[in-house]
Design an enzyme around this catalytic site. Structure first.
Site, PDB file in Angstrom:
ATOM      1  N   TYR A 124      37.948  32.203  72.546  1.00 52.79           N
ATOM      2  CA  TYR A 124      36.591  32.350  72.029  1.00 52.79           C
ATOM      3  C   TYR A 124      36.000  33.681  72.439  1.00 52.79           C
ATOM      4  O   TYR A 124      36.547  34.392  73.284  1.00 52.79           O
ATOM      5  CB  TYR A 124      35.705  31.181  72.482  1.00 52.79           C
ATOM      6  CG  TYR A 124      35.225  31.237  73.923  1.00 52.79           C
ATOM      7  CD1 TYR A 124      36.079  31.022  74.992  1.00 52.79           C
ATOM      8  CD2 TYR A 124      33.880  31.517  74.214  1.00 52.79           C
ATOM      9  CE1 TYR A 124      35.620  31.065  76.309  1.00 52.79           C
ATOM     10  CE2 TYR A 124      33.416  31.561  75.521  1.00 52.79           C
ATOM     11  CZ  TYR A 124      34.287  31.340  76.569  1.00 52.79           C
ATOM     12  OH  TYR A 124      33.828  31.403  77.856  1.00 52.79           O
ATOM     13  N   GLU A 179      34.971  35.707  90.324  1.00 53.96           N
ATOM     14  CA  GLU A 179      33.857  35.986  89.403  1.00 53.96           C
ATOM     15  C   GLU A 179      32.933  34.780  89.377  1.00 53.96           C
ATOM     16  O   GLU A 179      33.188  33.777  90.047  1.00 53.96           O
ATOM     17  CB  GLU A 179      34.398  36.316  88.001  1.00 53.96           C
ATOM     18  CG  GLU A 179      35.250  35.220  87.411  1.00 53.96           C
ATOM     19  CD  GLU A 179      35.966  35.600  86.120  1.00 53.96           C
ATOM     20  OE1 GLU A 179      35.449  36.424  85.352  1.00 53.96           O
ATOM     21  OE2 GLU A 179      37.049  35.033  85.886  1.00 53.96           O
ATOM     22  N   ARG A 222      38.896  42.405  72.545  1.00 58.50           N
ATOM     23  CA  ARG A 222      39.356  41.404  73.527  1.00 58.50           C
ATOM     24  C   ARG A 222      39.850  40.143  72.824  1.00 58.50           C
ATOM     25  O   ARG A 222      40.826  39.523  73.268  1.00 58.50           O
ATOM     26  CB  ARG A 222      38.245  41.069  74.514  1.00 58.50           C
ATOM     27  CG  ARG A 222      38.735  40.115  75.610  1.00 58.50           C
ATOM     28  CD  ARG A 222      37.698  39.881  76.677  1.00 58.50           C
ATOM     29  NE  ARG A 222      36.515  39.257  76.125  1.00 58.50           N
ATOM     30  CZ  ARG A 222      35.355  39.140  76.756  1.00 58.50           C
ATOM     31  NH1 ARG A 222      35.237  39.588  78.001  1.00 58.50           N
ATOM     32  NH2 ARG A 222      34.322  38.560  76.183  1.00 58.50           N
ATOM     33  N   LYS A 247      40.635  34.723  77.260  1.00 61.80           N
ATOM     34  CA  LYS A 247      39.362  33.999  77.149  1.00 61.80           C
ATOM     35  C   LYS A 247      39.571  32.680  76.403  1.00 61.80           C
ATOM     36  O   LYS A 247      39.228  32.539  75.235  1.00 61.80           O
ATOM     37  CB  LYS A 247      38.307  34.879  76.456  1.00 61.80           C
ATOM     38  CG  LYS A 247      36.880  34.381  76.673  1.00 61.80           C
ATOM     39  CD  LYS A 247      35.884  35.466  76.313  1.00 61.80           C
ATOM     40  CE  LYS A 247      34.449  34.998  76.295  1.00 61.80           C
ATOM     41  NZ  LYS A 247      33.930  34.507  77.560  1.00 61.80           N
ATOM     42  N   ARG A 266      50.838  16.055  67.385  1.00 60.98           N
ATOM     43  CA  ARG A 266      50.757  16.393  68.809  1.00 60.98           C
ATOM     44  C   ARG A 266      52.136  16.629  69.428  1.00 60.98           C
ATOM     45  O   ARG A 266      52.989  15.742  69.417  1.00 60.98           O
ATOM     46  CB  ARG A 266      50.018  15.300  69.587  1.00 60.98           C
ATOM     47  CG  ARG A 266      49.784  15.680  71.051  1.00 60.98           C
ATOM     48  CD  ARG A 266      48.918  14.664  71.783  1.00 60.98           C
ATOM     49  NE  ARG A 266      48.672  15.094  73.147  1.00 60.98           N
ATOM     50  CZ  ARG A 266      49.526  14.913  74.168  1.00 60.98           C
ATOM     51  NH1 ARG A 266      50.673  14.280  73.967  1.00 60.98           N
ATOM     52  NH2 ARG A 266      49.240  15.364  75.377  1.00 60.98           N
TER      53      ARG A 266
HETATM   54  N1  PDD Z   1      31.185  34.189  79.379  1.00 60.11           N
HETATM   55  N2  PDD Z   1      33.788  35.949  83.381  1.00 60.11           N
HETATM   56  C1  PDD Z   1      33.829  34.746  82.774  1.00 60.11           C
HETATM   57  C2  PDD Z   1      34.618  33.666  83.411  1.00 60.11           C
HETATM   58  C3  PDD Z   1      33.129  34.549  81.565  1.00 60.11           C
HETATM   59  O1  PDD Z   1      33.186  33.347  80.959  1.00 60.11           O
HETATM   60  C4  PDD Z   1      32.378  35.605  81.012  1.00 60.11           C
HETATM   61  C5  PDD Z   1      31.625  35.464  79.713  1.00 60.11           C
HETATM   62  C6  PDD Z   1      32.357  36.838  81.690  1.00 60.11           C
HETATM   63  C7  PDD Z   1      31.602  38.039  81.166  1.00 60.11           C
HETATM   64  O2  PDD Z   1      32.242  38.599  80.055  1.00 60.11           O
HETATM   65  P1  PDD Z   1      31.421  39.361  78.928  1.00 60.11           P
HETATM   66  O3  PDD Z   1      30.668  40.439  79.618  1.00 60.11           O
HETATM   67  O4  PDD Z   1      32.452  39.886  78.018  1.00 60.11           O
HETATM   68  O5  PDD Z   1      30.494  38.347  78.289  1.00 60.11           O
HETATM   69  C8  PDD Z   1      33.082  36.978  82.859  1.00 60.11           C
HETATM   70  C9  PDD Z   1      30.507  33.954  78.113  1.00 60.11           C
HETATM   71  C10 PDD Z   1      29.239  34.705  77.962  1.00 60.11           C
HETATM   72  C11 PDD Z   1      30.347  32.462  77.905  1.00 60.11           C
HETATM   73  O6  PDD Z   1      31.299  31.765  78.216  1.00 60.11           O
HETATM   74  O7  PDD Z   1      29.307  32.007  77.420  1.00 60.11           O
END
Ligand code: PDD
Length: 283
Positions: free
Chosen positions: A32, A179, A51, A147, A99
Site C-alpha cells: 500500500y 521506527e 516506492r 510497505k 487458497r
Molecule cells: N505510514 N514507517 C512506517 C512503519 C510507516 O507505516 C510509515 C508510513 C512511515 C513513514 O513513511 P512515509 O513518510 O513515506 O509516509 C514510516 C503511513 C502513513 C500509514 O500507514 O498510514
C-alpha cells in the site's frame, strides 16, 4: 458518500467489492501507499509511486497500472470526492486465487484506492503541543522496507500506547529504536538530527527522504545511525515524520519529558520548510 476506485471502476463506496479469495485478505499478500493531499494537490507523489513499484518488485507482484494511470486515478478521486486536505490510500494485492501458500501463476492483481478527507491537515493543532510515545519491542517481520498491509503489530502498538495514555509507540530491536508504528523516528542533540540508517529494518519513508534533503540544504547536521531509547530520553528534541503527519514533535518518551517537554525549534522549522517545499512541488 465517497467514490472509490476498484479494478478500473469508479464506484460508490458501498458498491465496491473484492473477492473473499483475495490474497490480500487471506495472506496480507499486498502492498500500500498513503499520499497526502493539501489544497487538492498530491504531496510527494513521485516518491510514493517509486516506492510502490519497489514494494511490488520485491514481492514479484505485477503492477496493474502504469505510473501515469496511477497519477490520473489519484487526481480523479481527489476531484470526484472534492478533497481539499486529506489522504489517498492505495492498495495493490496479488489478487484472488484458490487458497495456497505458493504464489498463483495467473492471478490478476487487485487495485483499490479511496480518499479520506482531513480538513486542516497541515494545521493539525497537535503539531503545537506534540505527542507522547512509549517504547515497545519490535515484533514485526524482517522486511519492513516493503510497505505491506501486515499492520497488526503496529495496531497493537498503538493500542498499547493508548492504554498508557500515550499517542504512539516507538519500536526497539537489539537495543535500538527502529521506527514509530506508522512513522520514522528522530532525535535532536545540540545541532545534530539523528535518525536510523536505511535498511530492511525500517520503512524508507518518503517524508524522511524529503526532510533529510531539506535539512541538509538548510545547513543542518544529519546523522543516519541507530540510537537507543536512553539517548532519545536525554535528547533536546524528538519528532516523527510520515505522509499523514508531516513532521510531528514528540514531547515525552516512556513518561520522561524530552527537552523542556514542549515542541522544539528544529522540529518546528523542519515542519515549516517541509510543508512550504512540498506544497510547491505538489501535483
Ligand atoms: N505510514 N514507517 C512506517 C512503519 C510507516 O507505516 C510509515 C508510513 C512511515 C513513514 O513513511 P512515509 O513518510 O513515506 O509516509 C514510516 C503511513 C502513513 C500509514 O500507514 O498510514
Amino acid at each position: 458518500m465517497r467514490t472509490v476506485y476498484v479494478n478500473g471502476e469508479y464506484l460508490p463506496e458501498n458498491e465496491a467489492t473484492v473477492s473473499i479469495f483475495d490474497r490480500g485478505f487471506l495472506f496480507a499478500d499486498g502492498v500500500y501507499e498513503v499520499t497526502s493531499v493539501l489544497d487538492g494537490k498530491l504531496i510527494d507523489f513521485p516518491g510514493h509511486a517509486t516506492r510502490l513499484q519497489r514494494s511490488l518488485d520485491e514481492l514479484e507482484m505485477a503492477n496493474p497500472v502504469t505510473a501515469e494511470e496511477l497519477l490520473a486515478i489519484h487526481r480523479e478521486l481527489v476531484a470526484r470526492n472534492d478533497v481539499g486536505d486529506g489522504l489517498v490510500y492505495l492498495q495493490i494485492t496479488r489478487g484472488a486465487a484458490d487458497r495456497d501458500f505458493a504464489y498463483p501463476a495467473d492471478a490478476t492483481p487487485t487495485i483499490v484506492l479511496f480518499t479520506q478527507a482531513k480538513p486542516g491537515l497541515a494545521d493539525n493543532p497537535v503539531a503545537k503541543t506534540g505527542i507522547k510515545v512509549i517504547s515497545i519491542p519490535d515484533r514485526r517481520w524482517g522486511r519492513r522496507d516493503i510497505k505491506t498491509v501486515q499492520l497488526l503489530y503496529p495496531s497493537m502498538g498503538k493500542m498499547a500506547a493508548k492504554a498508557e495514555g500515550a499517542d504512539d509507540a516507538w519500536m526497539v530491536e537489539d537495543g535500538a529504536v527502529t521506527e514509530g508504528t506508522s512513522n520514522n523516528a528522530y532525535i535532536v542533540k545540540g545541532n545534530t538530527i539523528v535518525t536510523r540508517h536505511l535498511g530492511e529494518e525500517i520503512l524508507h519513508g518518503i517524508t524522511r527522504a524529503a526532510v533529510l534533503r531539506l535539512a541538509a540544504e538548510a545547513q543542518m547536521k544529519v546523522e543516519e545511525r541507530s540510537f537507543t531509547i536512553e539517548e532519545a530520553r536525554a535528547a533536546d528534541e524528538a519528532f516523527v515524520t510520515s505522509a499523514s503527519t508531516f513532521v510531528m514533535p514528540v514531547v515525552e518518551i516512556d513518561g520522561t519529558p524530552v527537552g523542556q517537554g514542549t515542541p522544539g525549534p528544529v522540529a518546528a522549522r523542519l515542519r515549516e520548510i517541509y510543508l512550504d517545499e512540498s506544497r510547491k512541488t505538489a501535483l
